[in-house]
Design an enzyme around this catalytic site. Sequence first.
Site, short mmCIF file in Angstrom:
data_model
loop_
_atom_site.label_atom_id
_atom_site.label_comp_id
_atom_site.label_asym_id
_atom_site.label_seq_id
_atom_site.Cartn_x
_atom_site.Cartn_y
_atom_site.Cartn_z
N SER A 1 0.79 -1.17 -0.18
CA SER A 1 0.11 0.07 -0.09
C SER A 1 0.89 1.48 -0.20
O SER A 1 1.60 1.46 -0.81
CB SER A 1 -1.02 -0.01 1.21
N ARG B 1 -2.38 4.25 20.53
CA ARG B 1 -2.44 2.73 20.18
C ARG B 1 -1.24 2.28 19.59
O ARG B 1 -0.68 3.06 18.64
CB ARG B 1 -3.79 2.62 19.30
N PRO B 2 -0.83 1.13 19.53
CA PRO B 2 0.09 0.58 18.78
C PRO B 2 -0.33 0.42 17.31
O PRO B 2 -1.29 -0.07 17.10
CB PRO B 2 0.56 -0.79 19.32
N SER B 3 0.38 0.81 16.37
CA SER B 3 0.39 0.66 14.82
C SER B 3 0.19 -0.86 14.45
O SER B 3 1.08 -1.84 15.15
CB SER B 3 1.20 1.52 14.24
N GLY B 4 -0.64 -1.20 13.57
CA GLY B 4 -0.65 -2.64 13.06
C GLY B 4 0.21 -2.73 12.02
O GLY B 4 0.12 -3.89 11.50
N THR B 5 0.70 -1.79 11.33
CA THR B 5 1.29 -1.88 10.11
C THR B 5 2.97 -1.27 10.12
O THR B 5 3.73 -1.64 9.16
CB THR B 5 0.66 -0.90 9.02
N GLU C 1 -12.44 5.42 6.94
CA GLU C 1 -11.37 5.94 7.93
C GLU C 1 -11.06 7.31 7.39
O GLU C 1 -11.11 7.69 6.15
CB GLU C 1 -10.09 5.05 7.89
N ALA C 2 -10.56 8.06 8.43
CA ALA C 2 -10.31 9.38 8.12
C ALA C 2 -9.07 9.67 6.82
O ALA C 2 -9.24 10.32 6.09
CB ALA C 2 -9.47 10.05 9.22
N ASN C 3 -8.39 8.54 6.90
CA ASN C 3 -7.39 8.42 5.88
C ASN C 3 -7.86 8.17 4.32
O ASN C 3 -6.98 8.11 3.41
CB ASN C 3 -6.36 7.30 6.13
C1 LIG Z 1 -3.94 6.08 11.68
C2 LIG Z 1 -4.07 5.33 10.41
O1 LIG Z 1 -4.12 5.87 9.28
N1 LIG Z 1 -3.85 3.88 10.23
C3 LIG Z 1 -4.01 3.25 9.10
C4 LIG Z 1 -2.71 2.14 9.41
O2 LIG Z 1 -2.77 1.22 10.13
P1 LIG Z 1 -2.09 1.24 11.56
O3 LIG Z 1 -2.59 0.13 12.43
O4 LIG Z 1 -2.44 2.50 12.18
O5 LIG Z 1 -0.58 1.28 11.28
O6 LIG Z 1 -2.78 1.34 7.98
C5 LIG Z 1 -3.99 0.60 7.79
C6 LIG Z 1 -3.80 -0.21 6.69
O7 LIG Z 1 -3.79 0.57 5.45
C7 LIG Z 1 -5.14 1.69 7.85
O8 LIG Z 1 -6.58 0.62 7.70
C8 LIG Z 1 -5.25 2.43 8.80
O9 LIG Z 1 -6.43 3.43 9.03
MG LIG Z 2 -3.67 0.95 0.46
#
Ligand SMILES: CC(=O)N[C@H]1[C@@H](OP(=O)(O)O)O[C@H](CO)[C@@H](O)[C@@H]1O
Ligand SMILES: [Mg+2]
Length: 574
Positions: free
Chosen positions: A82, A534-538, A403-405
């Site tokens: 992504s 929160r901890p990021s998942g990515t 999602e806001a993004n």
């Molecule tokens: C704050 C933020 O934008 N977090 C993103 C990001 O996840 P995190 O878990 O925050 O790293 O990547 C995800 C996958 O693309 C998306 O679903 C999510 O909204």
């Molecule tokens: Mg993407």
Amino acid sequence: MPQWSELKKWFGSIAMNEEQKSLLLDSSSRFVIPQGVKLSYGTAGFREDASILSSTVYRVGILAALRSLKTQSVIGVMITASHNKVSDNGVKIADPNGGMLSQHWEPFADAIANASSPQQLLQLINEFVEKERIPFLGVRPAEILLGRDTRPSGEALLEAARQGVTSIVGAVASDMGILTTPQLHWMVRARNKGLKASEQDYFEQLSNSFKCLMDLIPTERSKFDGMNDKLVVDGANGVGGAKLQVLHKLLNVLDIEVRNSSEDEGVLNDGVGADYVQKEKVAPHGFGSKDAGIRCASLDGDADRLVYFLVPPESNAQVNLVDGDKILSLFAVFIKEQLSFLNEKEDLKNSHKARLGIVQTAYANGASTNYLKHLGLEVNFTPTGVKYLHEKAAEFDIGIYFEANGHGTILFSESFIEWLEVKSRDLSSGSKGSEAEKAALRLLAVSNLINQAVGDALSGVLLVEVILKHMGWSIHRWNELYHDLPSRQLKVKVADRTAVVTANAETVVVRPPGLQDAINTETAKYTQGRCFVRPSGTEDVVRVYAEASTQEATDTLANCVAKLVVQFLGSNSS
Ligand SMILES: CC(=O)N[C@H]1[C@@H](OP(=O)(O)O)O[C@H](CO)[C@@H](O)[C@@H]1O
Ligand SMILES: [Mg+2]
């Protein structure tokens, strides 16, 4: 009574034979697992530096084949990271309905990705096959659709996935080529519904339903002032730009210019793309004050996110961001209007009051949530990650999630679609040309235009464009629906981000103890203050999000809470 041997033939054998075992051992020995890395199927599958991913992708190929056997359906594997930098890559699974892999299988994905040897991998697979009663060598062989984005590492990783799939006897892998993530999810869903499922079918469905919505625009609204009709799209130097060009050719009614297409010179996601524009609030490369006042949009690297923006006349000022929350709000206003047309002449006894639900995460700007609630809509919150939002949205007749993004879509329940079809037929025989009939036809067209499997920037662009025309709104008018509260997002590197455990759709920290109290004390000092971590998942970071009444106060709040995070968790020494 049928014989056991017949039953076995029908359901398939729930065990792997010796041929299967040796095939797995043999092929897995060609993929060496990286040392010292703990892989986890995060918010959006596995993501790492591409150089260490081949064994992971190979193993996900195996998982996809098992999932296909278990569900007796077509499964998708998408190779993408992504919005991550170009040297990263990743892999995720599309389940039979085109959605994300069932969460129930994620622990198995983690376990096999981390298995330290071919023998351990085989043992884990064997145990899982028995536990899940996966029918082997059975009725229908596994069938997997493989897709990838434009990353240079994609081709080799797709081959690793193919080898994973074909290490399950009889499994078939089809390489669908370079696709956007939502295209692959769309294809998987279409295949399993027995519908036409090629890339050309995707483009035709989107363009036909777009044209249908254009034809249904009220004549009095089709001419309006002050709207610049041109749209300029930043393709993040990824797959989305080129696909949008294909769609554009089929449409011939929209004036779209694509910049930063993968066919241009630039580097994927480098100073471009929806993630960059949304987080940094600056214009992507190739955009500048010459574009002031023009409607601009940005896709992310695999085209499942979309944000709009306006470039300011001054060269280094922030862009005016029209983010996922505002796209959601635009969609909500439009859908609500169609539902009200439909309900206008309903006699209450026979009416089907459609349940419209909105789904957001804690990252949604507080002003958007207030706006939606003021419209009288039901707003729900889930943790970050589209799998959670999608699941919640699917509970409604029409569920809109974003999602806001900029990742989001509109889901229509099957029963509501059936009701709409009957309704539009009834209305066309009675009061042809009525607003109610048009509203039913519009809603049906939206359900065909907007991707029902996952958020899709291409279908999102088309729906935004046609709704703006329908409303007679410029991007400025749309942006005025509400005013965002100032917000700030920070990333904090800590020793172990998994030490942060949250609850209540990630708005409250439950571990480490004391951190939430400290955040509360800090937040209470600010007017309209709101803050969560929160901890990021990515990514290997803890994310801090803050809102307050001024940008200065918001930045102070975010910085103070970032310090608290380091205080409670220790900084990353590496
Ligand atoms: C704050 C933020 O934008 N977090 C993103 C990001 O996840 P995190 O878990 O925050 O790293 O990547 C995800 C996958 O693309 C998306 O679903 C999510 O909204
Ligand atoms: Mg993407």
